[in-house]
Design a protein around this motif. Structure first.
Motif, PDB file in Angstrom:
ATOM      1  N   ILE A 175     -12.045 -63.925  28.466  1.00  0.00           N
ATOM      2  CA  ILE A 175     -12.194 -64.822  29.666  1.00  0.00           C
ATOM      3  C   ILE A 175     -12.148 -66.481  29.537  1.00  0.00           C
ATOM      4  O   ILE A 175     -11.519 -67.019  30.298  1.00  0.00           O
ATOM      5  N   THR A 176     -12.663 -66.885  28.272  1.00  0.00           N
ATOM      6  CA  THR A 176     -12.474 -68.355  28.070  1.00  0.00           C
ATOM      7  C   THR A 176     -10.942 -68.843  27.989  1.00  0.00           C
ATOM      8  O   THR A 176     -10.575 -70.054  28.474  1.00  0.00           O
ATOM      9  N   ARG A 177     -10.106 -67.970  27.371  1.00  0.00           N
ATOM     10  CA  ARG A 177      -8.909 -68.440  27.148  1.00  0.00           C
ATOM     11  C   ARG A 177      -8.297 -68.665  28.867  1.00  0.00           C
ATOM     12  O   ARG A 177      -7.416 -69.551  29.056  1.00  0.00           O
ATOM     13  N   ASN A 178      -8.501 -67.475  29.552  1.00  0.00           N
ATOM     14  CA  ASN A 178      -8.004 -67.510  30.957  1.00  0.00           C
ATOM     15  C   ASN A 178      -8.731 -68.886  31.504  1.00  0.00           C
ATOM     16  O   ASN A 178      -8.095 -69.516  32.289  1.00  0.00           O
ATOM     17  N   VAL A 179      -9.914 -69.052  31.432  1.00  0.00           N
ATOM     18  CA  VAL A 179     -10.498 -70.317  32.058  1.00  0.00           C
ATOM     19  C   VAL A 179      -9.713 -71.660  31.496  1.00  0.00           C
ATOM     20  O   VAL A 179      -9.517 -72.429  32.273  1.00  0.00           O
ATOM     21  N   VAL A 180      -9.664 -71.867  30.065  1.00  0.00           N
ATOM     22  CA  VAL A 180      -8.797 -72.690  29.898  1.00  0.00           C
ATOM     23  C   VAL A 180      -7.401 -72.907  30.211  1.00  0.00           C
ATOM     24  O   VAL A 180      -6.624 -74.165  30.730  1.00  0.00           O
ATOM     25  N   TYR A 186     -19.704 -47.061  35.848  1.00  0.00           N
ATOM     26  CA  TYR A 186     -19.897 -47.982  36.631  1.00  0.00           C
ATOM     27  C   TYR A 186     -20.888 -48.172  37.640  1.00  0.00           C
ATOM     28  O   TYR A 186     -21.147 -47.684  38.670  1.00  0.00           O
ATOM     29  N   ILE A 187     -22.159 -48.675  36.970  1.00  0.00           N
ATOM     30  CA  ILE A 187     -23.442 -48.480  37.630  1.00  0.00           C
ATOM     31  C   ILE A 187     -23.460 -49.548  38.813  1.00  0.00           C
ATOM     32  O   ILE A 187     -24.287 -49.106  39.938  1.00  0.00           O
ATOM     33  N   PHE A 188     -22.877 -50.702  38.983  1.00  0.00           N
ATOM     34  CA  PHE A 188     -23.092 -51.442  39.789  1.00  0.00           C
ATOM     35  C   PHE A 188     -21.759 -51.381  41.081  1.00  0.00           C
ATOM     36  O   PHE A 188     -21.620 -52.269  41.740  1.00  0.00           O
ATOM     37  N   GLY A 189     -21.007 -50.453  40.635  1.00  0.00           N
ATOM     38  CA  GLY A 189     -19.757 -50.423  41.475  1.00  0.00           C
ATOM     39  C   GLY A 189     -18.579 -50.750  40.483  1.00  0.00           C
ATOM     40  O   GLY A 189     -18.561 -51.347  39.322  1.00  0.00           O
ATOM     41  N   GLN A 190     -17.481 -50.273  40.940  1.00  0.00           N
ATOM     42  CA  GLN A 190     -16.216 -50.436  40.005  1.00  0.00           C
ATOM     43  C   GLN A 190     -15.137 -51.665  40.711  1.00  0.00           C
ATOM     44  O   GLN A 190     -14.638 -51.716  41.798  1.00  0.00           O
ATOM     45  N   GLU A 191     -14.824 -52.636  39.801  1.00  0.00           N
ATOM     46  CA  GLU A 191     -13.883 -53.558  40.143  1.00  0.00           C
ATOM     47  C   GLU A 191     -13.952 -54.372  41.532  1.00  0.00           C
ATOM     48  O   GLU A 191     -13.110 -54.841  41.988  1.00  0.00           O
ATOM     49  N   GLY A 192     -15.346 -54.497  41.799  1.00  0.00           N
ATOM     50  CA  GLY A 192     -15.719 -55.319  43.095  1.00  0.00           C
ATOM     51  C   GLY A 192     -15.274 -56.646  43.010  1.00  0.00           C
ATOM     52  O   GLY A 192     -14.571 -57.092  44.121  1.00  0.00           O
ATOM     53  N   ALA A 193     -15.665 -57.325  41.992  1.00  0.00           N
ATOM     54  CA  ALA A 193     -15.501 -58.879  42.019  1.00  0.00           C
ATOM     55  C   ALA A 193     -13.792 -58.937  41.731  1.00  0.00           C
ATOM     56  O   ALA A 193     -13.295 -60.090  42.091  1.00  0.00           O
ATOM     57  N   VAL A 245     -11.157 -73.639  42.812  1.00  0.00           N
ATOM     58  CA  VAL A 245     -11.718 -72.419  41.980  1.00  0.00           C
ATOM     59  C   VAL A 245     -10.851 -72.126  41.275  1.00  0.00           C
ATOM     60  O   VAL A 245      -9.833 -71.540  41.533  1.00  0.00           O
ATOM     61  N   LEU A 246     -11.435 -72.198  39.920  1.00  0.00           N
ATOM     62  CA  LEU A 246     -10.474 -71.555  38.900  1.00  0.00           C
ATOM     63  C   LEU A 246     -10.531 -70.054  38.687  1.00  0.00           C
ATOM     64  O   LEU A 246      -9.703 -69.480  38.247  1.00  0.00           O
ATOM     65  N   GLY A 247     -11.504 -69.264  39.298  1.00  0.00           N
ATOM     66  CA  GLY A 247     -11.527 -67.988  39.398  1.00  0.00           C
ATOM     67  C   GLY A 247     -12.804 -67.447  39.493  1.00  0.00           C
ATOM     68  O   GLY A 247     -13.911 -68.019  39.527  1.00  0.00           O
ATOM     69  N   ILE A 248     -12.879 -66.110  39.270  1.00  0.00           N
ATOM     70  CA  ILE A 248     -14.163 -65.285  39.513  1.00  0.00           C
ATOM     71  C   ILE A 248     -14.217 -64.466  38.111  1.00  0.00           C
ATOM     72  O   ILE A 248     -13.303 -63.769  37.569  1.00  0.00           O
ATOM     73  N   ILE A 249     -15.406 -64.275  37.573  1.00  0.00           N
ATOM     74  CA  ILE A 249     -15.814 -63.540  36.431  1.00  0.00           C
ATOM     75  C   ILE A 249     -16.708 -62.302  36.835  1.00  0.00           C
ATOM     76  O   ILE A 249     -17.689 -62.558  37.513  1.00  0.00           O
ATOM     77  N   PRO A 262      -7.746 -66.624  41.061  1.00  0.00           N
ATOM     78  CA  PRO A 262      -7.600 -65.937  39.948  1.00  0.00           C
ATOM     79  C   PRO A 262      -8.842 -65.031  39.424  1.00  0.00           C
ATOM     80  O   PRO A 262      -9.948 -65.330  39.736  1.00  0.00           O
ATOM     81  N   PHE A 263      -8.585 -63.684  38.765  1.00  0.00           N
ATOM     82  CA  PHE A 263      -9.604 -62.899  38.355  1.00  0.00           C
ATOM     83  C   PHE A 263      -9.726 -63.223  36.654  1.00  0.00           C
ATOM     84  O   PHE A 263      -8.627 -63.209  35.947  1.00  0.00           O
ATOM     85  N   LEU A 264     -10.553 -63.775  36.304  1.00  0.00           N
ATOM     86  CA  LEU A 264     -10.623 -64.289  34.824  1.00  0.00           C
ATOM     87  C   LEU A 264     -11.191 -63.032  33.815  1.00  0.00           C
ATOM     88  O   LEU A 264     -10.713 -63.467  32.426  1.00  0.00           O
ATOM     89  N   GLY A 265     -11.783 -62.206  34.343  1.00  0.00           N
ATOM     90  CA  GLY A 265     -12.304 -61.171  33.296  1.00  0.00           C
ATOM     91  C   GLY A 265     -13.468 -60.608  33.617  1.00  0.00           C
ATOM     92  O   GLY A 265     -14.244 -61.068  34.572  1.00  0.00           O
TER      93      GLY A 265
END
Length: 378
Positions: free
Chosen positions: A344-349, A291-298, A270-274, A308-311
Motif C-alpha cells: 500500500i505504501t509503495r502505491n501511495v508513494v 469476507y465478513i464485511f463484503g468482498q472487494e467493495g472499496a 485523490v491519490l486512491g482508496i484503501i 486508484p485502488f491502493l491495496g
C-alpha cells in the motif's frame, strides 16, 4: 438478422459515457452508427482519457446492443478521446510550509473504518523505507495517534527556531507526531466549536518545529465538515487517501469523502482508496478468506469513481493489539501485515510521484462564498 440504426441508437440512449450527465446519444458522444446485416460500427468520443474509461465505454456498448437489440450482433466500437484541457495553474491561493515536501490527507467518510490505524502504519512503513515522516492528528474530538505510538503521556517541548518559540513534535519509531491529545487529560472531552478547533490545528501546523519532512500525514476526523475545510484552507495538500471497509454503509460515506476532495472549490487530487478489514483469515486455516464485511467493495468503488485502488488490509487481531499497545503492526517483520502495508505504501508513494509529475502544486483553498460549503453530487 438485419440490424436497424434506429434500434441501435435507442439502445444506446439507456447508457451514459464516462463524465457525461446524459445518455451517450443525446450528449453527442456517439458520433456515428453504421449497420450492415448483423454487423454494426459505433463511433464514440469521450472526455475521460483513462484506459479504464475507454474499456468501460466499449463493454457497455457491446452488452447493451447484445441485450436490447440482437444477442449475436457483430459489433465494432471505435473510441476516440478528446480530453478537456487542464489549467496550467490553480486559481486558488496559498503558501507551502517550509521544509515539508508532501502533505497527504488520510480521510474517511465515516468513523470506525480504521483510518487512524492505517495512518499510523503508513507512517512507520514510510519511515522504514527511509523517508522523513510526520503525523498531524487532526481528529480534535477523538485523538488516537498518541496511543498508537505509545506517547500518550508525553508533552511537546518548546524550542527556539530562528528567534521564534515553536512546539517540538514527539518522535517515536522514526515518526514525528503532534496531536491535541498531548494537551488534554485522558478523560477530558474536547468541547470546542469549529473556529476554536481550527485555531488549535493552525497552531500545530505553523507553530511547530517539523524540520525537514518528505511526508506529513494528516489524520483527518470522520466526515466532510469544518475541520476538513479549515485544513485545506490553511495549507497546500499534495493529495488525499480515502480509507473504507468493503461494506455498503461505509462505501456510501467513502464516496462522499472522495467527492469532497474533487469539488471544484477544493480540488485536492485523490491519490486512491484503501480497503481496510478486507477479509479475515484464521491462523489455523491460513488459506481461507472470510469476507465478513463484503468482498472487494472499496476496490469496486475505486473503479467506479476512476481513482486508484491502493491495496487492502486484512482483518487481523494483531493489528488491533499492536495499536492498543502503541507499536504499529507494520513494524512486525516477515508478516502478512508488513507485506500488506509495504504494498500500500509503495502505491501511495508512486501516486504522489505521478501526481507531482503531472499536476501543478495544490494551493490552499480560499472559500469566499457559501458555495464552498455546498452539497456536491459526484
Amino acid at each position: 438478422m438485419k440490424l436497424n440504426k434506429k434500434d441501435i441508437l435507442e439502445a444506446l440512449k439507456t447508457i451514459t459515457a464516462p463524465g457525461e450527465g446524459e445518455n451517450m446519444v443525446d450528449s453527442g458522444a456517439v458520433t456515428n452508427v453504421v449497420t450492415f446485416a448483423d454487423e454494426v460500427i459505433v463511433d464514440i468520443t469521450i472526455k475521460n482519457p483513462s484506459l479504464q474509461a475507454k474499456k468501460k465505454t466499449e463493454v457497455d456498448i457491446l452488452q447493451t446492443i447484445h441485450k436490447k437489440v440482437y444477442e449475436k450482433a457483430k459489433i465494432k466500437v471505435n473510441v476516440k478521446v478528446e480530453a478537456p484541457s487542464k489549467p496550467v495553474v490553480n486559481e486558488i491561493k496559498g503558501k507551502p510550509i517550509p521544509g515539508i515536501q508532501n502533505i497527504v490527507a488520510v480521510a474517511s467518510g465515516k468513523g470506525g473504518v480504521g483510518k487512524s490505524t492505517v495512518t499510523a502504519n503508513l507512517a512507520v512503513t514510510l519511515a522504514k523505507m527511509g523517508f522523513k515522516v510526520g503525523i498531524l492528528d487532526a481528529d480534535i474530538y477523538g485523538p488516537s495517534i498518541p496511543i498508537m505510538f505509545d506517547v500518550a503521556n508525553e508533552r511537546p517541548l518548546s524550542v527556539n527556531v530562528d528567534g521564534k518559540s515553536k512546539m517540538k513534535p514527539i518522535e517515536n519509531y522514526g515518526v514525528k507526531v503532534l496531536s491535541i491529545g498531548f494537551f488534554t487529560k485522558p478523560d477530558q472531552a474536547v468541547i470546542w466549536r469549529g473556529p476554536m478547533a481550527s485555531k488549535a490545528l493552525n497552531q500545530m501546523i505553523f507553530d511547530a518545529a517539523w524540520g525537514e519532512l518528505d511526508f506529513l500525514l494528516l489524520d483527518l476526523p470522520p466526515g466532510t465538515g469544518d475541520i476538513h475545510l479549515s485544513l485545506m484552507q490553511a495549507m497546500p495538500i499534495t493529495g488525499s487517501v480515502v480509507v473504507s471497509t468493503p461494506q455498503n454503509v461505509a462505501l456510501a460515506d467513502a464516496k462522499k469523502g472522495v467527492a469532497m476532495f474533487q469539488q471544484d472549490s477544493i480540488n485536492v487530487p485523490v491519490l486512491g482508496i484503501i480497503e481496510n478489514m478486507a477479509y479475515f483469515t484464521p491462523a489455523e486455516l491460513p488459506e481461507n478468506k472470510y469476507y465478513i464485511f463484503g468482498q472487494e467493495g472499496a476496490k469496486n468503488l475505486a473503479e467506479d469513481l476512476e481513482v486508484p485502488f491502493l491495496g487492502e488490509v486484512p482483518l487481523v487481531q494483531s493489528i488491533r493489539e499492536a495499536g492498543d499497545i502503541g507499536r504499529p503492526a507494520a513494524l512486525q517483520t516477515a508478516t502478512q501485515i508488513e507485506e500488506a502495508f509495504e504494498e500500500i505504501t509503495r502505491n501511495v508513494v508512486q501516486e504522489v510521484v505521478n501526481r507531482n509529475e503531472n499536476l501543478p502544486a495544490t494551493e490552499a483553498i480560499k472559500i469566499t462564498t457559501m458555495a464552498g460549503c455546498s452539497a456536491v453530487k459526484k
